[in-house]
Design a protein around this motif. Sequence first.
Motif, PDB file in Angstrom:
ATOM      1  N   TYR B 204       0.827  -1.215   0.000  1.00 28.97           N
ATOM      2  CA  TYR B 204       0.000   0.000   0.000  1.00 28.97           C
ATOM      3  C   TYR B 204       0.859   1.263   0.000  1.00 28.97           C
ATOM      4  CZ  TYR B 204      -3.846   3.094   1.306  1.00 28.97           C
ATOM      5  OH  TYR B 204      -4.772   4.102   1.341  1.00 28.97           O
ATOM      6  N   LEU B 205       1.717   1.413   0.994  1.00 30.42           N
ATOM      7  CA  LEU B 205       2.483   2.665   1.110  1.00 30.42           C
ATOM      8  C   LEU B 205       3.368   2.935  -0.106  1.00 30.42           C
ATOM      9  CD1 LEU B 205       3.477   3.127   4.865  1.00 30.42           C
ATOM     10  CD2 LEU B 205       1.670   4.223   3.559  1.00 30.42           C
ATOM     11  N   PRO B 206       4.157   1.952  -0.588  1.00 33.72           N
ATOM     12  CA  PRO B 206       4.996   2.261  -1.770  1.00 33.72           C
ATOM     13  C   PRO B 206       4.178   2.691  -2.983  1.00 33.72           C
ATOM     14  CG  PRO B 206       5.692   0.205  -0.773  1.00 33.72           C
ATOM     15  CD  PRO B 206       4.439   0.605  -0.067  1.00 33.72           C
ATOM     16  N   LEU B 207       3.026   2.040  -3.200  1.00 29.86           N
ATOM     17  CA  LEU B 207       2.242   2.393  -4.382  1.00 29.86           C
ATOM     18  C   LEU B 207       1.535   3.736  -4.213  1.00 29.86           C
ATOM     19  CD1 LEU B 207       0.723  -1.063  -5.324  1.00 29.86           C
ATOM     20  CD2 LEU B 207       2.436   0.229  -6.579  1.00 29.86           C
ATOM     21  N   MET B 208       1.351   4.147  -2.973  1.00 27.40           N
ATOM     22  CA  MET B 208       0.658   5.409  -2.719  1.00 27.40           C
ATOM     23  C   MET B 208       1.614   6.602  -2.733  1.00 27.40           C
ATOM     24  SD  MET B 208      -2.600   5.043  -2.249  1.00 27.40           S
ATOM     25  CE  MET B 208      -3.300   6.211  -1.106  1.00 27.40           C
ATOM     26  N   ALA B 209       2.897   6.364  -3.005  1.00 26.87           N
ATOM     27  CA  ALA B 209       3.901   7.426  -2.867  1.00 26.87           C
ATOM     28  C   ALA B 209       3.492   8.782  -3.479  1.00 26.87           C
ATOM     29  CB  ALA B 209       5.232   6.957  -3.424  1.00 26.87           C
ATOM     30  N   PRO B 210       2.967   8.820  -4.722  1.00 33.67           N
ATOM     31  CA  PRO B 210       2.605  10.140  -5.269  1.00 33.67           C
ATOM     32  C   PRO B 210       1.563  10.862  -4.429  1.00 33.67           C
ATOM     33  CG  PRO B 210       2.564   8.465  -6.978  1.00 33.67           C
ATOM     34  CD  PRO B 210       2.729   7.738  -5.685  1.00 33.67           C
ATOM     35  N   ALA B 211       0.562  10.112  -3.953  1.00 30.54           N
ATOM     36  CA  ALA B 211      -0.470  10.739  -3.125  1.00 30.54           C
ATOM     37  C   ALA B 211       0.123  11.191  -1.797  1.00 30.54           C
ATOM     38  CB  ALA B 211      -1.616   9.761  -2.891  1.00 30.54           C
ATOM     39  N   LEU B 212       1.064  10.413  -1.266  1.00 28.82           N
ATOM     40  CA  LEU B 212       1.694  10.803   0.002  1.00 28.82           C
ATOM     41  C   LEU B 212       2.442  12.121  -0.161  1.00 28.82           C
ATOM     42  CD1 LEU B 212       3.116   7.370   1.245  1.00 28.82           C
ATOM     43  CD2 LEU B 212       1.137   8.566   2.124  1.00 28.82           C
ATOM     44  N   VAL B 213       3.125  12.276  -1.297  1.00 31.61           N
ATOM     45  CA  VAL B 213       3.869  13.527  -1.533  1.00 31.61           C
ATOM     46  C   VAL B 213       2.897  14.706  -1.623  1.00 31.61           C
ATOM     47  CG1 VAL B 213       5.311  14.773  -3.173  1.00 31.61           C
ATOM     48  CG2 VAL B 213       5.808  12.390  -2.648  1.00 31.61           C
ATOM     49  N   ALA B 214       1.795  14.511  -2.381  1.00 26.65           N
ATOM     50  CA  ALA B 214       0.829  15.613  -2.541  1.00 26.65           C
ATOM     51  C   ALA B 214       0.241  16.018  -1.197  1.00 26.65           C
ATOM     52  CB  ALA B 214      -0.279  15.197  -3.513  1.00 26.65           C
ATOM     53  N   VAL B 215      -0.185  15.028  -0.416  1.00 23.23           N
ATOM     54  CA  VAL B 215      -0.815  15.334   0.868  1.00 23.23           C
ATOM     55  C   VAL B 215       0.207  15.900   1.849  1.00 23.23           C
ATOM     56  CG1 VAL B 215      -1.933  14.299   2.869  1.00 23.23           C
ATOM     57  CG2 VAL B 215      -2.692  13.711   0.584  1.00 23.23           C
TER      58      VAL B 215
END
Lengths: 305, 293
Positions: B204-215
């Motif tokens: 989950y976390l690795p694939l969510m990286a772009p969203a994590l950066v935006a948030v």
Amino acid sequence: MASASVIDVGRRLARPRSLFSRLRGGLQGTEYAWAIAFCIPYVGVFIAFVIFPVFYGLWLGHAPSLYIELFHDPIYQQTIVNTILYLAIGVNVKMFFALLLSGFFMRKGWWVKGLLMIYVLPWAVPALPTFISIHWMLNTQWGLVNNVLWDVFGMDGPGWLDTSRWLALGSVITTYIWKNMPFWTVILLAGRMAIPQELYEAAEVDGATGIRRFIHVSFPLLANLYLVCTLLSTIFTLGDFNTANFISGGGPALSTHVLATLGIRDAFEIARPQLGVAAVLSLLPLMIPLVVILMHKLRTSDVQL
Amino acid sequence: MSTATIQTRRPPNYRRRKIWVEVAALLLGVVIVIWTLAPIYNMVMVALESHNDVFSTNIFPADPSAYSFWIVFTEGYWYLEYFWHQYENSLYIGFWTVFLTLWVGSMVSYSIGRMRIRHGWLLTNAALLTYLVPAAFLAIPFYRMMQTYGLGNNVWSIIAVEVTFATPYAIFIFQQYGRSIPLELDEAARIDGASPVQVYFKIYLPLMAPALVAVGTYALLLAWNEYLYQFLLLSNKRSMTVPVALAQFLNSDESPWNYMMATAIVYAIPPVVIYYMFRGRMTAGLTMGGVKG
């Protein structure tokens, strides 16, 4: 639709199950425990810092006598008028120009791209420094605005912030528009970019160009987004403390307060938190319908901010 | 037939009109630049002036110097006594807000979106409701609550506020973005014997990286730019953040405008740099999922 689809998918995949497992959403033993555990931090934050303050606030402002006192207070009456003007003029003028300018920024060419980078600057710079700068710009004697009026046109500028209620309120609203227009322009620009180019080509074949293209093609497609943005912006503006506080500071003679600043003033400057909470709570009749409409809109359409 | 209508609709001087449209666009561009940059120009101009020149009718700084910035950097004025300490407080608050927002937000989104916990929509709605409550409305009860908890003048009370107001946005973005990641990935990992925690950390976390950066960018800017709660909850000079100290200048008897503007610029530069660095991702985050209307 968005949240409903998650539930529907879950139902379709689920195997026939007992009442007990249905209560747990089809998750098994330890899995269910983990799913709960993953929610705990957010539930904790929500209860401690949203639910609790909300109910505490409602309890603080529950006495009817507070509202009677407020409605008889001339400053409060002025504040209500200011808040309505602030919302009606500020939000709508801002959204209207944002809509027009988003069309402008659809133009091709390198300089329009560069201009967009400059144009979003008010949004990128923190509010406080620019508000303090604008406050000084509007200084009667030494501010940039009156200096320009004097040096270029040879006229004495008015006292923007300390002579007239309407000039001061106008300055607050103008600053608000300056600060917030870029953000909504970018949102509407993204909305425009999502409109397929073929629609415009088809419209051109049918003879719709210029203003007619806007009325018959762009606007109907943007209308829902425009409405959601306006409502959302109205709610955010209701809670806007910084603009009025730093531009006019409520002056001259407490005539340009909005409800967000009046509530804070009542609670902290004259040390009557109950009255402050009541001032803020008196907005609930306006807030609740807006929130209900928005909750519905944000859940049923794919508009995401 | 349709081509004929187009030709009749186009006036003979079509080309000349196009040039006029271009000129009008350029003029509008000039107006936009002046409108946008005037307050920022004023900020830079005053920061470059000497104390006496601030109180003049100049439109351009008569004798520009970076002296005010030097004063700010060396804390050479009594109001700037704790400037770097206050800067550090702002950074500290920003860092923890980002970390906790991402942690709390990603965990609850994982539970709702990926594990599909029953009644997860209740949490989504709770987040939506929080998003729609203007921050200023909760300020008074929040202040009194923090005093009762003994967290007055403590930066952690600010971190709690910023996380509260940043998580709802995080939950939306994570849920929207999470839909683009196929659930089969999770299921395959589960069949191979991974626990929910392992799926969370390794898939989950690795694939969510772009969203994590935006948030993360959003949360950082929110914490850095927020003023009201920091003003109410931090009153001690050492626990204060830069914006609160800056606003105190404004209320002092003689405001040293050139130092204030220099402080304001030093305070404003990090978020502007971060904003332009992550601008593409921020905008993508804002409109993620398409604005279909």
